[in-house]
Scaffold this motif. Structure first.
Motif, PDB file in Angstrom:
ATOM      1  N   TYR A 232       1.060  -1.331  -0.065  1.00  0.00           N
ATOM      2  CA  TYR A 232      -0.018  -0.188   0.247  1.00  0.00           C
ATOM      3  C   TYR A 232       0.919   1.093  -0.076  1.00  0.00           C
ATOM      4  O   TYR A 232       1.190   1.230   0.845  1.00  0.00           O
ATOM      5  N   PRO A 233       1.016   2.492  -1.177  1.00  0.00           N
ATOM      6  CA  PRO A 233       1.464   3.312  -1.465  1.00  0.00           C
ATOM      7  C   PRO A 233       1.159   4.357  -0.021  1.00  0.00           C
ATOM      8  O   PRO A 233       1.847   5.712  -0.112  1.00  0.00           O
ATOM      9  N   TRP A 266     -10.703   6.014  -4.060  1.00  0.00           N
ATOM     10  CA  TRP A 266      -8.945   5.782  -3.438  1.00  0.00           C
ATOM     11  C   TRP A 266      -9.266   4.543  -3.207  1.00  0.00           C
ATOM     12  O   TRP A 266      -9.649   4.255  -1.502  1.00  0.00           O
ATOM     13  N   PRO A 267      -8.451   3.377  -2.696  1.00  0.00           N
ATOM     14  CA  PRO A 267      -8.854   2.447  -1.428  1.00  0.00           C
ATOM     15  C   PRO A 267      -8.483   2.870  -0.338  1.00  0.00           C
ATOM     16  O   PRO A 267      -7.130   3.648  -0.729  1.00  0.00           O
ATOM     17  N   THR A 268      -8.763   1.888   0.682  1.00  0.00           N
ATOM     18  CA  THR A 268      -7.828   2.436   1.473  1.00  0.00           C
ATOM     19  C   THR A 268      -6.651   1.359   2.118  1.00  0.00           C
ATOM     20  O   THR A 268      -6.476   0.161   1.170  1.00  0.00           O
ATOM     21  N   ALA A 269      -5.916   0.770   3.131  1.00  0.00           N
ATOM     22  CA  ALA A 269      -5.280   0.246   2.879  1.00  0.00           C
ATOM     23  C   ALA A 269      -5.851  -1.808   3.460  1.00  0.00           C
ATOM     24  O   ALA A 269      -5.669  -2.453   2.930  1.00  0.00           O
ATOM     25  N   ARG A 270      -6.943  -1.515   3.803  1.00  0.00           N
ATOM     26  CA  ARG A 270      -8.226  -2.847   3.773  1.00  0.00           C
ATOM     27  C   ARG A 270      -8.234  -3.351   2.825  1.00  0.00           C
ATOM     28  O   ARG A 270      -8.055  -3.842   2.516  1.00  0.00           O
ATOM     29  N   ASP A 274      -7.330  -6.663   0.503  1.00  0.00           N
ATOM     30  CA  ASP A 274      -8.234  -7.806   0.312  1.00  0.00           C
ATOM     31  C   ASP A 274      -8.286  -7.511  -1.960  1.00  0.00           C
ATOM     32  O   ASP A 274      -8.868  -8.550  -1.621  1.00  0.00           O
ATOM     33  N   GLY A 275      -7.350  -6.573  -2.147  1.00  0.00           N
ATOM     34  CA  GLY A 275      -6.813  -7.013  -3.559  1.00  0.00           C
ATOM     35  C   GLY A 275      -7.775  -5.537  -3.819  1.00  0.00           C
ATOM     36  O   GLY A 275      -7.032  -6.224  -5.600  1.00  0.00           O
ATOM     37  N   GLN A 276      -8.609  -5.176  -3.466  1.00  0.00           N
ATOM     38  CA  GLN A 276      -8.468  -3.814  -4.707  1.00  0.00           C
ATOM     39  C   GLN A 276      -7.042  -2.706  -4.557  1.00  0.00           C
ATOM     40  O   GLN A 276      -7.051  -2.000  -3.636  1.00  0.00           O
TER      41      GLN A 276
END
Length: 287
Positions: A232-233, A266-270, A274-276
């Motif tokens: 995760y960036p 944008w995707p969260t760390a979780r 989970d793959g997103q």
């Protein structure tokens, strides 16, 4: 206490495993006599019966449909009976395969990490072939693969199958009915519209939640932003990465090139774990 009773008590304490098959005499000086083999009608000793291995229970049908709840769909096993695919249903099987439960010469459990890894690879791989469309179109849809393995009882009886189903997530923890088996659905404009990913409000606002586009909505996801790196960036990096491409997507989707609205989720760390590993560009889409 009589000598016979005393002897029995001692045997129960010290020789529990053999008391049942031995005779005990009244005379403690006489050694117990081991059981004799039973005789057949001809007078010959009978042999022990050959153990018979139970027949494994039948596996699932590769073209079956089921009426599952969200909780049942994300469980590792399922005991639901199938329903006719022309009746309302929320999951459809697109692959039934065989598990390899022998790893490095050792038998492993059906719920082991090695076996779970086989299924979590095979089902997503075949999912793309089943629902069709591009990777972008699959990401912009609510269709998802889920998979099941035998229960421990079924595995102990010899079952080695795995089952892959397609589901449509209508909203948080709720499934939508499928149209048939959803085969090739994302390869058609009608399927993309029905199973598209939409929102109840502008992303980032209090009233926003993801819903299937077949339900009432006001925004639609129209583009994904692929983010680089296996890890995760960080929120700042993933937020910045989508601003330019989503602004461009909003402008292209609007009739007015100077006055348009767009959103970026944008995707969260979780979600990343989970793959997103991508963001979503949104535009207004009154239904």
């Amino acid at each position: 206490m009589s000598r016979r009773v005393a002897l029995l008590a001692a045997l129960v304490v010290t020789m529990v495993a053999v008391v049942v098959g031995w005779q005990v005499t009244d005379d403690p000086g006489v050694a117990p006599e081991p059981p004799r083999p039973s005789a057949s009608p001809t007078g010959e000793p009978s042999s022990s019966p050959t153990p018979v291995r139970a027949t494994p229970p039948p596996g699932p049908d590769g073209g079956a449909c089921y009426r599952l709840t969200y909780g049942e769909a994300v469980a590792p096993t399922s005991t639901r009976s199938p329903v006719a695919c022309d009746r309302e249903h929320t999951s459809a099987t697109y692959l039934v395969g065989e598990l390899d439960t022998v790893v490095d010469g050792h038998l492993v459990a059906v719920d082991s990490e090695e076996v779970r890894g086989q299924v979590s690879s095979a089902c997503p791989d075949r999912f793309a072939e089943h629902v069709g469309g591009t990777e972008e179109q699959r990401r912009l849809s609510v269709l998802r693969p889920v998979w099941f393995t035998p229960t421990l009882e079924e595995s102990d009886a010899g079952a080695t199958w795995f089952r892959c189903d397609v589901i449509a997530v209508a909203r948080d923890r709720q499934l939508a009915p499928l149209d048939g088996r959803a085969a090739g659905a994302l390869g058609t404009p009608a399927g993309q519209a029905r199973y598209g990913l939409c929102g109840t409000a502008e992303p980032g606002t209090a009233g926003f939640s993801r819903v299937i586009c077949a339900e009432e909505h006001s925004w639609r996801a129209i583009r994904t932003v692929t983010l680089a790196g296996p890890d995760y960036p960080g929120e700042a990096a993933v937020r910045t990465a989508g601003e330019a491409p989503c602004r461009a997507a909003g402008r292209a989707a609007s009739a007015d090139q100077l006055d348009f609205r767009w959103g970026y989720e944008w995707p969260t760390a979780r979600q990343w774990s989970d793959g997103q590993t991508y963001g979503l560009c949104w535009v207004p889409d009154p239904a």
